[in-house]
Design a protein around this motif. Sequence first.
Motif, PDB file in Angstrom:
ATOM      1  N   ILE A   1       0.816  -1.218   0.000  1.00  0.00           N
ATOM      2  CA  ILE A   1       0.000   0.000   0.000  1.00  0.00           C
ATOM      3  C   ILE A   1       0.849   1.268   0.000  1.00  0.00           C
ATOM      4  O   ILE A   1       0.661   2.151  -0.845  1.00  0.00           O
ATOM      5  N   VAL A   2       1.798   1.371   0.914  1.00  0.00           N
ATOM      6  CA  VAL A   2       2.684   2.544   0.922  1.00  0.00           C
ATOM      7  C   VAL A   2       3.452   2.623  -0.387  1.00  0.00           C
ATOM      8  O   VAL A   2       3.607   3.699  -0.983  1.00  0.00           O
ATOM      9  N   GLY A   3       3.943   1.467  -0.853  1.00  0.00           N
ATOM     10  CA  GLY A   3       4.680   1.462  -2.120  1.00  0.00           C
ATOM     11  C   GLY A   3       3.842   1.942  -3.282  1.00  0.00           C
ATOM     12  O   GLY A   3       4.294   2.759  -4.096  1.00  0.00           O
ATOM     13  N   ALA A   4       2.609   1.466  -3.369  1.00  0.00           N
ATOM     14  CA  ALA A   4       1.722   1.889  -4.456  1.00  0.00           C
ATOM     15  C   ALA A   4       1.385   3.372  -4.354  1.00  0.00           C
ATOM     16  O   ALA A   4       1.381   4.097  -5.353  1.00  0.00           O
ATOM     17  N   ASN A   5       1.107   3.825  -3.143  1.00  0.00           N
ATOM     18  CA  ASN A   5       0.798   5.248  -2.946  1.00  0.00           C
ATOM     19  C   ASN A   5       1.960   6.121  -3.409  1.00  0.00           C
ATOM     20  O   ASN A   5       1.764   7.133  -4.095  1.00  0.00           O
ATOM     21  N   ASN A   6       3.166   5.740  -3.048  1.00  0.00           N
ATOM     22  CA  ASN A   6       4.344   6.533  -3.415  1.00  0.00           C
ATOM     23  C   ASN A   6       4.608   6.526  -4.914  1.00  0.00           C
ATOM     24  O   ASN A   6       5.223   7.449  -5.452  1.00  0.00           O
ATOM     25  N   ALA A   7       4.136   5.480  -5.587  1.00  0.00           N
ATOM     26  CA  ALA A   7       4.326   5.382  -7.032  1.00  0.00           C
ATOM     27  C   ALA A   7       3.183   6.034  -7.803  1.00  0.00           C
ATOM     28  O   ALA A   7       3.171   6.022  -9.036  1.00  0.00           O
ATOM     29  N   GLY A   8       2.206   6.587  -7.091  1.00  0.00           N
ATOM     30  CA  GLY A   8       1.094   7.271  -7.742  1.00  0.00           C
ATOM     31  C   GLY A   8      -0.010   6.350  -8.210  1.00  0.00           C
ATOM     32  O   GLY A   8      -0.880   6.756  -8.989  1.00  0.00           O
ATOM     33  N   MET A   9      -0.001   5.102  -7.735  1.00  0.00           N
ATOM     34  CA  MET A   9      -1.031   4.138  -8.109  1.00  0.00           C
ATOM     35  C   MET A   9      -2.185   4.185  -7.108  1.00  0.00           C
ATOM     36  O   MET A   9      -2.007   4.594  -5.964  1.00  0.00           O
ATOM     37  N   PHE A  10      -3.329   3.733  -7.532  1.00  0.00           N
ATOM     38  CA  PHE A  10      -4.453   3.556  -6.611  1.00  0.00           C
ATOM     39  C   PHE A  10      -4.180   2.302  -5.789  1.00  0.00           C
ATOM     40  O   PHE A  10      -3.756   1.271  -6.324  1.00  0.00           O
ATOM     41  N   SER A  11      -4.401   2.365  -4.481  1.00  0.00           N
ATOM     42  CA  SER A  11      -4.090   1.231  -3.611  1.00  0.00           C
ATOM     43  C   SER A  11      -5.361   0.613  -3.045  1.00  0.00           C
ATOM     44  O   SER A  11      -6.280   1.315  -2.630  1.00  0.00           O
ATOM     45  N   VAL A  12      -5.382  -0.730  -3.049  1.00  0.00           N
ATOM     46  CA  VAL A  12      -6.488  -1.483  -2.470  1.00  0.00           C
ATOM     47  C   VAL A  12      -5.897  -2.411  -1.408  1.00  0.00           C
ATOM     48  O   VAL A  12      -5.125  -3.321  -1.727  1.00  0.00           O
ATOM     49  N   TYR A  13      -6.276  -2.180  -0.169  1.00  0.00           N
ATOM     50  CA  TYR A  13      -5.749  -2.953   0.948  1.00  0.00           C
ATOM     51  C   TYR A  13      -6.653  -4.129   1.246  1.00  0.00           C
ATOM     52  O   TYR A  13      -7.809  -3.957   1.637  1.00  0.00           O
ATOM     53  N   TYR A  14      -6.132  -5.340   1.037  1.00  0.00           N
ATOM     54  CA  TYR A  14      -6.870  -6.550   1.400  1.00  0.00           C
ATOM     55  C   TYR A  14      -6.596  -6.816   2.877  1.00  0.00           C
ATOM     56  O   TYR A  14      -5.493  -7.186   3.254  1.00  0.00           O
ATOM     57  N   ASN A  15      -7.602  -6.602   3.706  1.00  0.00           N
ATOM     58  CA  ASN A  15      -7.462  -6.646   5.166  1.00  0.00           C
ATOM     59  C   ASN A  15      -8.543  -7.557   5.754  1.00  0.00           C
ATOM     60  O   ASN A  15      -9.500  -7.100   6.370  1.00  0.00           O
ATOM     61  N   PRO A  16      -8.385  -8.886   5.559  1.00  0.00           N
ATOM     62  CA  PRO A  16      -9.461  -9.811   5.947  1.00  0.00           C
ATOM     63  C   PRO A  16      -9.749  -9.848   7.441  1.00  0.00           C
ATOM     64  O   PRO A  16     -10.866 -10.187   7.849  1.00  0.00           O
TER      65      PRO A  16
END
Length: 237
Positions: free
Chosen positions: A199-214
């Motif tokens: 998630i942090v990595g995707a955010n920093n790369a400008g991507m939309f992040s989806v956190y799978y948090n079961p």
Amino acid sequence: MNLKRNTFKHLFFDLDHTLWDFERCSEETLEELYDIHRVDLLSKGSASKDHFIAAFRKINAELWSHYNESRITKETIRDRRFPMMFELLNIPAAVCPANLGKEYLERCPKKPYLIPDTIEALEHLQNKYYLHILTNGFADVQSTKMRYSNIFHYFNSVVTSECTGHKKPSKEIFEFAMKQAGAAADQSAMIGDNLNTDIVGANNAGMFSVYYNPDAVEHNEYVGAEIISLKELIELF
């Protein structure tokens, strides 16, 4: 969350713990190895099967955390996790069966178990998006996992930390994956279970992040969207 679905073209997935059920596959493998080596284990200590599995989980998680932080190498994980596990069980590491690590790597990636709703989600998404794998796992076992669990054919590309020289959450590995896929950041979403690497990595790369948090673990990290079931991806996208 109501997304503008037509803005996305590429979905990037983590593999272990997100699609491939690492815990179930690993536990079944460890149970098999315990039964194979039971006489030796019980003659050298008092490790029950539950203790054996719990010790592996603890050591393996610690080593992978160090690997993601670039503090150790792939070889360290493979060479040290079982001796370290034996030490944790108060069994001399010297009596650890020499091929235990090799046996684990031969068996575990061939286990077919997936996170619930994986196939249903991928079947839906493959008709609308280009799907990709982006993982810190090792190339020689990740492809085996995907083939034996019958999901390899869903993905247009597979990027591992080994093939890029960078690990998630490094911005560089996300940029490499997008470049290989021919994807722009604003067309891309990353789905993963790890707040830091995915998630942090995707955010920093400008991507939309989806956190799978079961397990619905509380956190303070920014996420584009959060799901507790992969089935929610069908509604989300």
